[in-house]
Scaffold this motif. Sequence first.
Motif, PDB file in Angstrom:
ATOM      1  N   PRO A  40      26.850  49.429   2.500  1.00 54.18           N
ATOM      2  CA  PRO A  40      27.148  49.194   3.919  1.00 54.18           C
ATOM      3  C   PRO A  40      26.896  47.755   4.353  1.00 54.18           C
ATOM      4  N   LEU A  41      25.729  47.225   4.031  1.00 50.65           N
ATOM      5  CA  LEU A  41      25.402  45.858   4.437  1.00 50.65           C
ATOM      6  C   LEU A  41      26.163  44.831   3.618  1.00 50.65           C
ATOM      7  N   TYR A  42      26.365  45.116   2.345  1.00 51.03           N
ATOM      8  CA  TYR A  42      27.092  44.195   1.462  1.00 51.03           C
ATOM      9  C   TYR A  42      28.505  43.956   1.993  1.00 51.03           C
ATOM     10  N   TYR A  43      29.222  45.033   2.278  1.00 56.09           N
ATOM     11  CA  TYR A  43      30.608  44.879   2.727  1.00 56.09           C
ATOM     12  C   TYR A  43      30.697  44.381   4.165  1.00 56.09           C
ATOM     13  N   PHE A  68      32.404  39.781   7.258  1.00 59.64           N
ATOM     14  CA  PHE A  68      32.125  38.735   8.251  1.00 59.64           C
ATOM     15  C   PHE A  68      32.292  37.348   7.632  1.00 59.64           C
ATOM     16  N   GLY A  69      31.804  37.187   6.393  1.00 56.18           N
ATOM     17  CA  GLY A  69      31.917  35.882   5.743  1.00 56.18           C
ATOM     18  C   GLY A  69      33.351  35.443   5.552  1.00 56.18           C
ATOM     19  N   LEU A  70      34.198  36.362   5.139  1.00 55.59           N
ATOM     20  CA  LEU A  70      35.608  36.023   4.952  1.00 55.59           C
ATOM     21  C   LEU A  70      36.264  35.658   6.281  1.00 55.59           C
ATOM     22  N   LEU A  71      35.931  36.404   7.333  1.00 47.66           N
ATOM     23  CA  LEU A  71      36.470  36.073   8.659  1.00 47.66           C
ATOM     24  C   LEU A  71      35.915  34.743   9.171  1.00 47.66           C
ATOM     25  N   PHE A  72      34.657  34.496   8.901  1.00 43.93           N
ATOM     26  CA  PHE A  72      34.003  33.275   9.392  1.00 43.93           C
ATOM     27  C   PHE A  72      34.675  32.027   8.838  1.00 43.93           C
ATOM     28  N   GLY A 122      31.429  29.306   0.441  1.00 44.36           N
ATOM     29  CA  GLY A 122      30.559  29.140   1.599  1.00 44.36           C
ATOM     30  C   GLY A 122      29.316  29.996   1.483  1.00 44.36           C
ATOM     31  N   GLY A 123      28.200  29.514   2.066  1.00 43.54           N
ATOM     32  CA  GLY A 123      26.901  30.140   1.854  1.00 43.54           C
ATOM     33  C   GLY A 123      26.817  31.601   2.230  1.00 43.54           C
ATOM     34  N   ILE A 124      27.491  32.004   3.305  1.00 44.12           N
ATOM     35  CA  ILE A 124      27.414  33.398   3.742  1.00 44.12           C
ATOM     36  C   ILE A 124      27.935  34.342   2.661  1.00 44.12           C
ATOM     37  N   ILE A 125      28.960  33.902   1.944  1.00 46.52           N
ATOM     38  CA  ILE A 125      29.535  34.718   0.863  1.00 46.52           C
ATOM     39  C   ILE A 125      28.815  34.457  -0.458  1.00 46.52           C
ATOM     40  N   GLU A 126      28.421  33.223  -0.677  1.00 40.38           N
ATOM     41  CA  GLU A 126      27.821  32.870  -1.971  1.00 40.38           C
ATOM     42  C   GLU A 126      26.520  33.606  -2.245  1.00 40.38           C
ATOM     43  N   ILE A 127      25.753  33.920  -1.200  1.00 44.90           N
ATOM     44  CA  ILE A 127      24.482  34.610  -1.445  1.00 44.90           C
ATOM     45  C   ILE A 127      24.681  36.017  -1.993  1.00 44.90           C
TER      46      ILE A 127
END
Length: 355
Positions: free
Chosen positions: A87-90, A95-99, A139-144
């Motif tokens: 749930p949190l992963y997706y 959000f990261g992809l939209l950001f 980007g960091g939001i996705i990379e983590i």
Amino acid sequence: MKRLPNLDPLRFFLASLVLLFHLPQLSANQGLPFFDGLPVFHRGLEAVYMFFVLSGFLIIRIIYRAKIRDSFSIKDFYIRRILRIFPLYYLVLGFGLLFYNVILPWLNIPFEINYTWKQALFYNVFFLPNVFAKLYDPGGIIEILWSIGIEEQFYLLIAPLLFFINAKWILRVLSILLLGYFILYWSDVFELLRQYTFVFFYLFTGGVIAILEERKKLEFLKCSAIFPAVICVATLLYYITDIFLFEPLWLRSLITCFLFGFFIHSLAFNNRGVQANSKVLNHLGSISYGIYMYHAIVLNAVVFLFLKLEILQNLNEKLTVILMLLLTFAGTIFIAHLSYTYFELYFLKLKNKFR
């Protein structure tokens, strides 16, 4: 199963180290004042490695104890992992992809996108975010998410493997896998493993130590307070000094495997009665997954505020650094708490049906 002591606070401290690692990096990248003059600001990756050891320790311990009772279900195991992670992963992935693809262009903030939506979905939906992060710098939001991918890959491997192995052979098999994989990882032939950070040996190490404890093979370590004291001091020095930053890398990695493993063992089983019973720390540990997953989002928001608000731009450098740190920590903890209470907890309660 009764929760082991001290491990929830440990989760929080490790997540905090990751935040401390990323804050000065983004600040420097955006031309804002930053401070990273202490070794503790450079230990984010090692904090993730300890997370891996802890995951291997707990997951393999659960599987082993279920095997002993002849009650291990692969289906229930995967459902429980899905309810905890997905749930949190997706949510963060979406959000990261939209950001980076929608929000930043709308704000006229340049960010290079060198991947397609199909590539993004392929790598991240099929448990390869570590490969995606290395290939495309999304980007960091996705990379983590890379570390979550490592755990997902490990779960796909370990559950079927241990299901078909007799419980009395598990320790031997895991030890062989640990040694063999460690050699393959650091060999020149399998450089691809290092390139995409497939550090499964940390999880194997945690599992080996967990089973040694289950089989009462580590009782000799509990005869004196010296061993846990030395391990805890050595681990503290690892994170606050540079004395462990030596070559070759494979030797440092080998030492950290067992240093982290025995540190976790000392906290959980050889703590000499010392336990962190603080409700606040335990709750922060419970929301540590959210702290890790949301911190990059909050960090980007804080940096944006300091770049755009004139009142924040006029602060001196020291005050800017301190205020950014406080806002990032407070914002991350607040959002992680809300996420845990009103989003994650719904799925966590469903896990009880598959114990």
